[in-house]
Design a protein around this motif. Structure first.
Motif, PDB file in Angstrom:
ATOM      1  N   GLY A   1      -5.162  64.472  51.335  1.00  0.00           N
ATOM      2  CA  GLY A   1      -5.368  63.152  51.930  1.00  0.00           C
ATOM      3  C   GLY A   1      -4.266  62.199  51.510  1.00  0.00           C
ATOM      4  O   GLY A   1      -3.153  62.620  51.193  1.00  0.00           O
ATOM      5  N   ASP A   2      -4.569  60.910  51.518  1.00  0.00           N
ATOM      6  CA  ASP A   2      -3.590  59.900  51.112  1.00  0.00           C
ATOM      7  C   ASP A   2      -3.676  59.727  49.592  1.00  0.00           C
ATOM      8  O   ASP A   2      -4.693  59.265  49.074  1.00  0.00           O
ATOM      9  CB  ASP A   2      -3.888  58.576  51.830  1.00  0.00           C
ATOM     10  N   ALA A   3      -2.620  60.110  48.916  1.00  0.00           N
ATOM     11  CA  ALA A   3      -2.649  60.122  47.446  1.00  0.00           C
ATOM     12  C   ALA A   3      -2.901  58.725  46.884  1.00  0.00           C
ATOM     13  O   ALA A   3      -3.697  58.555  45.953  1.00  0.00           O
ATOM     14  CB  ALA A   3      -1.351  60.693  46.909  1.00  0.00           C
ATOM     15  N   GLY A   4      -2.255  57.725  47.441  1.00  0.00           N
ATOM     16  CA  GLY A   4      -2.438  56.347  46.965  1.00  0.00           C
ATOM     17  C   GLY A   4      -3.887  55.897  47.140  1.00  0.00           C
ATOM     18  O   GLY A   4      -4.492  55.339  46.214  1.00  0.00           O
TER      19      GLY A   4
ATOM     20  N   ASP B   1       6.856  61.411  43.201  1.00  0.00           N
ATOM     21  CA  ASP B   1       5.961  60.975  44.275  1.00  0.00           C
ATOM     22  C   ASP B   1       5.033  62.166  44.499  1.00  0.00           C
ATOM     23  O   ASP B   1       5.521  63.287  44.629  1.00  0.00           O
ATOM     24  CB  ASP B   1       6.766  60.673  45.552  1.00  0.00           C
TER      25      ASP B   1
ATOM     26  N   MET C   1       3.461  63.316  46.971  1.00  0.00           N
ATOM     27  CA  MET C   1       3.500  64.029  48.245  1.00  0.00           C
ATOM     28  C   MET C   1       4.889  64.002  48.869  1.00  0.00           C
ATOM     29  O   MET C   1       5.465  62.935  49.068  1.00  0.00           O
ATOM     30  CB  MET C   1       2.526  63.376  49.237  1.00  0.00           C
ATOM     31  N   LEU C   2       5.404  65.179  49.219  1.00  0.00           N
ATOM     32  CA  LEU C   2       6.639  65.254  50.001  1.00  0.00           C
ATOM     33  C   LEU C   2       6.228  65.707  51.401  1.00  0.00           C
ATOM     34  O   LEU C   2       6.028  66.890  51.646  1.00  0.00           O
ATOM     35  CB  LEU C   2       7.618  66.252  49.370  1.00  0.00           C
ATOM     36  N   ALA C   3       6.057  64.739  52.288  1.00  0.00           N
ATOM     37  CA  ALA C   3       5.521  65.045  53.621  1.00  0.00           C
ATOM     38  C   ALA C   3       6.673  65.162  54.629  1.00  0.00           C
ATOM     39  O   ALA C   3       7.271  66.231  54.766  1.00  0.00           O
ATOM     40  CB  ALA C   3       4.506  63.986  54.005  1.00  0.00           C
ATOM     41  N   THR C   4       7.017  64.066  55.321  1.00  0.00           N
ATOM     42  CA  THR C   4       8.190  64.123  56.210  1.00  0.00           C
ATOM     43  C   THR C   4       9.473  64.092  55.398  1.00  0.00           C
ATOM     44  O   THR C   4      10.535  64.417  55.901  1.00  0.00           O
ATOM     45  CB  THR C   4       8.232  62.910  57.156  1.00  0.00           C
ATOM     46  N   ALA C   5       9.367  63.659  54.152  1.00  0.00           N
ATOM     47  CA  ALA C   5      10.499  63.469  53.231  1.00  0.00           C
ATOM     48  C   ALA C   5      11.301  62.214  53.545  1.00  0.00           C
ATOM     49  O   ALA C   5      12.329  61.961  52.924  1.00  0.00           O
ATOM     50  CB  ALA C   5      11.426  64.685  53.173  1.00  0.00           C
ATOM     51  N   ASN C   6      10.830  61.417  54.478  1.00  0.00           N
ATOM     52  CA  ASN C   6      11.560  60.181  54.795  1.00  0.00           C
ATOM     53  C   ASN C   6      11.666  59.271  53.575  1.00  0.00           C
ATOM     54  O   ASN C   6      12.748  58.772  53.262  1.00  0.00           O
ATOM     55  CB  ASN C   6      10.865  59.412  55.924  1.00  0.00           C
ATOM     56  N   SER C   7      10.543  59.065  52.880  1.00  0.00           N
ATOM     57  CA  SER C   7      10.585  58.141  51.728  1.00  0.00           C
ATOM     58  C   SER C   7      11.446  58.712  50.606  1.00  0.00           C
ATOM     59  O   SER C   7      12.287  58.005  50.048  1.00  0.00           O
ATOM     60  CB  SER C   7       9.198  57.840  51.156  1.00  0.00           C
TER      61      SER C   7
ATOM     62  N   TYR D   1       0.564  63.767  57.841  1.00  0.00           N
ATOM     63  CA  TYR D   1      -0.183  64.131  56.620  1.00  0.00           C
ATOM     64  C   TYR D   1      -0.023  65.614  56.327  1.00  0.00           C
ATOM     65  O   TYR D   1       0.039  66.434  57.247  1.00  0.00           O
ATOM     66  CB  TYR D   1      -1.667  63.779  56.761  1.00  0.00           C
ATOM     67  N   ILE D   2       0.019  65.925  55.026  1.00  0.00           N
ATOM     68  CA  ILE D   2       0.138  67.316  54.611  1.00  0.00           C
ATOM     69  C   ILE D   2      -1.198  68.032  54.829  1.00  0.00           C
ATOM     70  O   ILE D   2      -2.253  67.496  54.481  1.00  0.00           O
ATOM     71  CB  ILE D   2       0.573  67.414  53.130  1.00  0.00           C
TER      72      ILE D   2
ATOM     73  N   ARG E   1       5.364  53.567  54.032  1.00  0.00           N
ATOM     74  CA  ARG E   1       5.631  54.325  55.232  1.00  0.00           C
ATOM     75  C   ARG E   1       5.011  53.578  56.398  1.00  0.00           C
ATOM     76  O   ARG E   1       3.811  53.348  56.416  1.00  0.00           O
ATOM     77  CB  ARG E   1       4.994  55.706  55.058  1.00  0.00           C
TER      78      ARG E   1
HETATM   79  N1  U5P Z   1       1.427  60.662  51.875  1.00  0.00           N
HETATM   80  C1  U5P Z   1       0.177  60.977  51.387  1.00  0.00           C
HETATM   81  N2  U5P Z   1      -0.477  62.079  51.881  1.00  0.00           N
HETATM   82  C2  U5P Z   1       0.065  62.904  52.815  1.00  0.00           C
HETATM   83  C3  U5P Z   1       1.342  62.574  53.302  1.00  0.00           C
HETATM   84  C4  U5P Z   1       1.990  61.470  52.822  1.00  0.00           C
HETATM   85  O1  U5P Z   1      -0.353  60.291  50.517  1.00  0.00           O
HETATM   86  O2  U5P Z   1      -0.573  63.908  53.201  1.00  0.00           O
HETATM   87  C5  U5P Z   1       2.128  59.467  51.370  1.00  0.00           C
HETATM   88  C6  U5P Z   1       2.582  59.615  49.935  1.00  0.00           C
HETATM   89  O3  U5P Z   1       2.029  58.563  49.201  1.00  0.00           O
HETATM   90  C7  U5P Z   1       4.066  59.492  49.911  1.00  0.00           C
HETATM   91  C8  U5P Z   1       4.470  59.260  51.317  1.00  0.00           C
HETATM   92  O4  U5P Z   1       4.503  58.398  49.151  1.00  0.00           O
HETATM   93  O5  U5P Z   1       3.283  59.246  52.122  1.00  0.00           O
HETATM   94  C9  U5P Z   1       5.432  60.374  51.660  1.00  0.00           C
HETATM   95  O6  U5P Z   1       5.561  60.495  52.959  1.00  0.00           O
HETATM   96  P1  U5P Z   1       6.885  61.007  53.620  1.00  0.00           P
HETATM   97  O7  U5P Z   1       7.855  59.874  53.593  1.00  0.00           O
HETATM   98  O8  U5P Z   1       7.364  62.213  52.851  1.00  0.00           O
HETATM   99  O9  U5P Z   1       6.438  61.345  55.002  1.00  0.00           O
END
Ligand code: U5P
Length: 209
Positions: A199-202, A131, A133-139, A193-194, A104
């Motif tokens: 936080g950042d899962a990775g 994955d 995290m489904l945040a913006t859902a772009n990925s 970020y959710i 991202r």
């Molecule tokens: N992501 C996180 N934590 C968050 C939001 C996003 O780790 O709170 C990372 C995830 O690894 C995921 C990607 O692969 O961003 C999804 O982001 P998005 O494309 O849904 O915004």
């Protein structure tokens, strides 16, 4: 919500709470992710079709149930998807695996694809995309487009946490793909970020940043 399943099993919810805590170490986070992913895998595969095969027990012959159709494909959106993948492979060791490299862009939040490798015959298999995290859902949305381009027809998406905005966007883009998640959180912050999230899962899995 239509097409969205929240997996609210008590063990899933308990482990998720431990994963959210900021003091949880990398080692514990990774172990919990692996444990939780076996439970999520159990739920996401709950309605798979069975057929029977003739076997012989030490006592006599019987028609015993086995999974119908071709082997499943687990598709991991790199890199955080790999954390879910491991536990799922513990349960379904014969599954085929696809890797979708997607990062991202921190400024635009747009997904950039850098790697794609999947089994040939996606059209005839159930594909479970993971994955955390489904945040913006772009990925996730981009990953689904890519899989569909390669012939995939029967896809499910599995994550740990989802933002309502992400679910809405994902379902609007891919109404044919059901979403499974352990929690629908409050929403996204200005950086995508959710919240409250984890936080950042990775980064939490791999101890980066
Ligand atoms: N992501 C996180 N934590 C968050 C939001 C996003 O780790 O709170 C990372 C995830 O690894 C995921 C990607 O692969 O961003 C999804 O982001 P998005 O494309 O849904 O915004």
């Amino acid at each position: 919500m239509d097409g969205v399943t929240v997996i609210d099993h008590p063990l899933v919810q308990h482990k998720l709470t431990l994963m959210r805590k900021k003091e949880t170490s990398t080692a514990s986070f990774r172990r919990l992710l692996r444990e939780i992913s076996t439970l999520l895998c159990y739920e996401v595969t709950r309605d798979l079709d069975l057929t029977t095969t003739r076997i012989e027990t030490p006592m006599r012959e019987m028609d015993a149930p086995i999974l119908e159709g071709k082997k499943l494909v687990f598709a991991s959106i790199l890199r955080a998807g790999n954390g879910l993948l491991e536990g799922m492979l513990d349960l379904v060791p014969a599954a085929r695996v696809a890797h979708i490299g997607m990062y991202r862009d921190h400024d635009t939040l747009q997904p950039v694809e850098y790697y794609f490798k999947a089994p040939e015959d996606l059209a005839n298999r159930l594909i479970i995309v993971v994955d955390p995290m489904l945040a913006t859902a772009n990925s996730a949305t981009a990953a689904m487009e890519k899989l569909k381009e390669r012939g995939a027809k029967n896809i499910r998406f599995l994550c740990l946490l989802a933002a309502p905005e992400g679910i809405q966007r994902f379902r609007a883009a891919h109404p044919d793909i059901p979403v499974f998640t352990a929690s629908i959180d409050e929403g996204l912050n200005e950086k995508g970020y959710i919240m409250p999230g984890l936080g950042d899962a990775g980064d939490r899995m791999y101890g980066t940043k």
